[in-house]
Design an enzyme around this catalytic site. Sequence first.
Site, PDB file in Angstrom:
ATOM      1  N   SER A 192       0.871  -1.178   0.000  1.00 11.28           N
ATOM      2  CA  SER A 192       0.000   0.000   0.000  1.00 11.28           C
ATOM      3  C   SER A 192       0.905   1.223   0.000  1.00 11.28           C
ATOM      4  O   SER A 192       2.097   1.109   0.332  1.00 11.28           O
ATOM      5  CB  SER A 192      -0.857  -0.019   1.269  1.00 11.28           C
ATOM      6  OG  SER A 192      -1.467   1.239   1.494  1.00 11.28           O
ATOM      7  N   TYR A 240      -2.246  -1.481  10.321  1.00 12.27           N
ATOM      8  CA  TYR A 240      -2.185  -1.578   8.851  1.00 12.27           C
ATOM      9  C   TYR A 240      -0.856  -1.018   8.344  1.00 12.27           C
ATOM     10  O   TYR A 240      -0.165  -1.653   7.543  1.00 12.27           O
ATOM     11  CB  TYR A 240      -3.364  -0.798   8.263  1.00 12.27           C
ATOM     12  CG  TYR A 240      -3.588  -0.976   6.781  1.00 12.27           C
ATOM     13  CD1 TYR A 240      -4.255  -2.099   6.291  1.00 12.27           C
ATOM     14  CD2 TYR A 240      -3.151  -0.022   5.867  1.00 12.27           C
ATOM     15  CE1 TYR A 240      -4.481  -2.251   4.926  1.00 12.27           C
ATOM     16  CE2 TYR A 240      -3.378  -0.175   4.506  1.00 12.27           C
ATOM     17  CZ  TYR A 240      -4.050  -1.288   4.039  1.00 12.27           C
ATOM     18  OH  TYR A 240      -4.269  -1.439   2.689  1.00 12.27           O
TER      19      TYR A 240
HETATM   20  N1  LIG Z   1      -8.691  -0.739  -1.531  1.00  5.72           N
HETATM   21  C1  LIG Z   1      -7.635   0.013  -1.312  1.00  5.72           C
HETATM   22  O1  LIG Z   1      -7.701   1.265  -1.337  1.00  5.72           O
HETATM   23  C2  LIG Z   1      -6.304  -0.603  -1.055  1.00  5.72           C
HETATM   24  C3  LIG Z   1      -5.160   0.229  -1.109  1.00  5.72           C
HETATM   25  C4  LIG Z   1      -3.922  -0.323  -0.853  1.00  5.72           C
HETATM   26  C5  LIG Z   1      -3.805  -1.664  -0.557  1.00  5.72           C
HETATM   27  N2  LIG Z   1      -4.924  -2.437  -0.514  1.00  5.72           N
HETATM   28  C6  LIG Z   1      -4.736  -3.849  -0.194  1.00  5.72           C
HETATM   29  O2  LIG Z   1      -5.261  -4.634  -1.238  1.00  5.72           O
HETATM   30  C7  LIG Z   1      -5.637  -5.903  -0.716  1.00  5.72           C
HETATM   31  C8  LIG Z   1      -7.034  -6.243  -1.198  1.00  5.72           C
HETATM   32  O3  LIG Z   1      -7.941  -5.272  -0.689  1.00  5.72           O
HETATM   33  P1  LIG Z   1      -9.308  -4.883  -1.403  1.00  5.72           P
HETATM   34  O4  LIG Z   1      -9.405  -3.412  -1.344  1.00  5.72           O
HETATM   35  O5  LIG Z   1      -9.435  -5.579  -2.712  1.00  5.72           O
HETATM   36  O6  LIG Z   1     -10.346  -5.446  -0.316  1.00  5.72           O
HETATM   37  P2  LIG Z   1     -11.659  -6.358  -0.443  1.00  5.72           P
HETATM   38  O7  LIG Z   1     -12.305  -6.256   0.877  1.00  5.72           O
HETATM   39  O8  LIG Z   1     -12.440  -5.997  -1.665  1.00  5.72           O
HETATM   40  O9  LIG Z   1     -11.064  -7.809  -0.674  1.00  5.72           O
HETATM   41  C9  LIG Z   1     -10.288  -8.457   0.303  1.00  5.72           C
HETATM   42  C10 LIG Z   1     -10.530  -9.942   0.208  1.00  5.72           C
HETATM   43  O10 LIG Z   1      -9.678 -10.584   1.169  1.00  5.72           O
HETATM   44  C11 LIG Z   1     -10.430 -11.616   1.777  1.00  5.72           C
HETATM   45  N3  LIG Z   1      -9.869 -11.930   3.095  1.00  5.72           N
HETATM   46  C12 LIG Z   1      -9.944 -11.200   4.228  1.00  5.72           C
HETATM   47  N4  LIG Z   1      -9.345 -11.853   5.235  1.00  5.72           N
HETATM   48  C13 LIG Z   1      -8.875 -13.018   4.725  1.00  5.72           C
HETATM   49  C14 LIG Z   1      -8.184 -14.122   5.260  1.00  5.72           C
HETATM   50  N5  LIG Z   1      -7.844 -14.170   6.560  1.00  5.72           N
HETATM   51  N6  LIG Z   1      -7.853 -15.145   4.447  1.00  5.72           N
HETATM   52  C15 LIG Z   1      -8.203 -15.101   3.131  1.00  5.72           C
HETATM   53  N7  LIG Z   1      -8.876 -14.102   2.568  1.00  5.72           N
HETATM   54  C16 LIG Z   1      -9.208 -13.064   3.353  1.00  5.72           C
HETATM   55  C17 LIG Z   1     -11.847 -11.076   1.863  1.00  5.72           C
HETATM   56  O11 LIG Z   1     -12.786 -12.114   2.044  1.00  5.72           O
HETATM   57  C18 LIG Z   1     -11.973 -10.347   0.530  1.00  5.72           C
HETATM   58  O12 LIG Z   1     -12.488 -11.197  -0.487  1.00  5.72           O
HETATM   59  C19 LIG Z   1      -5.498  -5.800   0.812  1.00  5.72           C
HETATM   60  O13 LIG Z   1      -4.279  -6.370   1.218  1.00  5.72           O
HETATM   61  C20 LIG Z   1      -5.474  -4.315   1.045  1.00  5.72           C
HETATM   62  O14 LIG Z   1      -4.795  -3.957   2.217  1.00  5.72           O
HETATM   63  C21 LIG Z   1      -6.154  -1.946  -0.746  1.00  5.72           C
END
Ligand SMILES: NC(=O)c1ccc[n+]([C@@H]2O[C@H](COP(=O)([O-])OP(=O)(O)OC[C@H]3O[C@@H](n4cnc5c(N)ncnc54)[C@H](O)[C@@H]3O)[C@@H](O)[C@H]2O)c1
Length: 260
Positions: free
Chosen positions: A142, A155
């Site tokens: 991130s 985080y």
């Molecule tokens: N959305 C953002 O702005 C953003 C920015 C930077 C980084 N990220 C990172 O991207 C990644 C994905 O996030 P997203 O925004 O697509 O979120 P999201 O909530 O759409 O998807 C996350 C997925 O991870 C799954 N998950 C959660 N805990 C889990 C576990 N213990 N084991 C297996 N699966 C699990 C959830 O069921 C979900 O399907 C994360 O690591 C997040 O920190 C997101």
Amino acid sequence: MAQLEGKVAIITGAASGIGKEIAWRFATEGARVVIADLQSPSAEAAAAEINRAGGTATGVAMDVSDEAAVNAGIATTMERFGRLDILVSNAGIQIVKPIDELPFAEWKKMLAIHLDGAFLTTKACLRHMYQGAGGAIIYIGSVHSKEASLLKAPYVTAKHGLIGLCKVVAKEGAKHGVRANVVCPGYVRTPLVDKQIPEQAKALGISEEEVIHNVMLRETVDGEFTTTGDVAAAALFFAAAQTNALTGQSLIVSHGWFME
Ligand SMILES: NC(=O)c1ccc[n+]([C@@H]2O[C@H](COP(=O)([O-])OP(=O)(O)OC[C@H]3O[C@@H](n4cnc5c(N)ncnc54)[C@H](O)[C@@H]3O)[C@@H](O)[C@H]2O)c1
């Protein structure tokens, strides 16, 4: 030729958001993909969408913070496809609270999913990559791998930690043909972000619009959210890289929010 022809990729947290888009993108590039997520029905539903579109995907239930579940999911991948070339460690959640109000249990849960999850999936995949043709590991970090924000202590800590893990994997994996890199997205409108907009508004005492424009997007060059497609393109770039020239690196994809 498709960039990932013949490769097998496992993507954690791929039933939703960024992981789901990466799975689609990799499948479009010829990879056979494994959608790993907490619940079997949502993982299988995401895999079925790819299969209906002509790709090859399978869903596995996996809590990335549970060693036995991770090992079972990787074993299923090997049984199904016989090889493993790419891991995208993407599963994650967000909890926003000031440190003085953050329960220890929530701190531990965050580190378990983000850091234990990255370690356990890496370890399980490396065994097969070392015995096979090497591989590529991509961590979804991130901007918070490089920068801090209010209310996000676990985080920010975990996302910084992924860069350290990546660098060690890059050093240890090199002689086995394994490369490791981190993609660092800015804010992307996924369920993870949609959930925290009202939470941040409440915690900071401002409106949801102000959270979007004055907190999340204020430092971007154009006031725009990063898209899942932007992140998937960067993940593909690392997954398809052919040499050790690109290893131990982190790439920020954030509309200029953070520049280095
Ligand atoms: N959305 C953002 O702005 C953003 C920015 C930077 C980084 N990220 C990172 O991207 C990644 C994905 O996030 P997203 O925004 O697509 O979120 P999201 O909530 O759409 O998807 C996350 C997925 O991870 C799954 N998950 C959660 N805990 C889990 C576990 N213990 N084991 C297996 N699966 C699990 C959830 O069921 C979900 O399907 C994360 O690591 C997040 O920190 C997101």
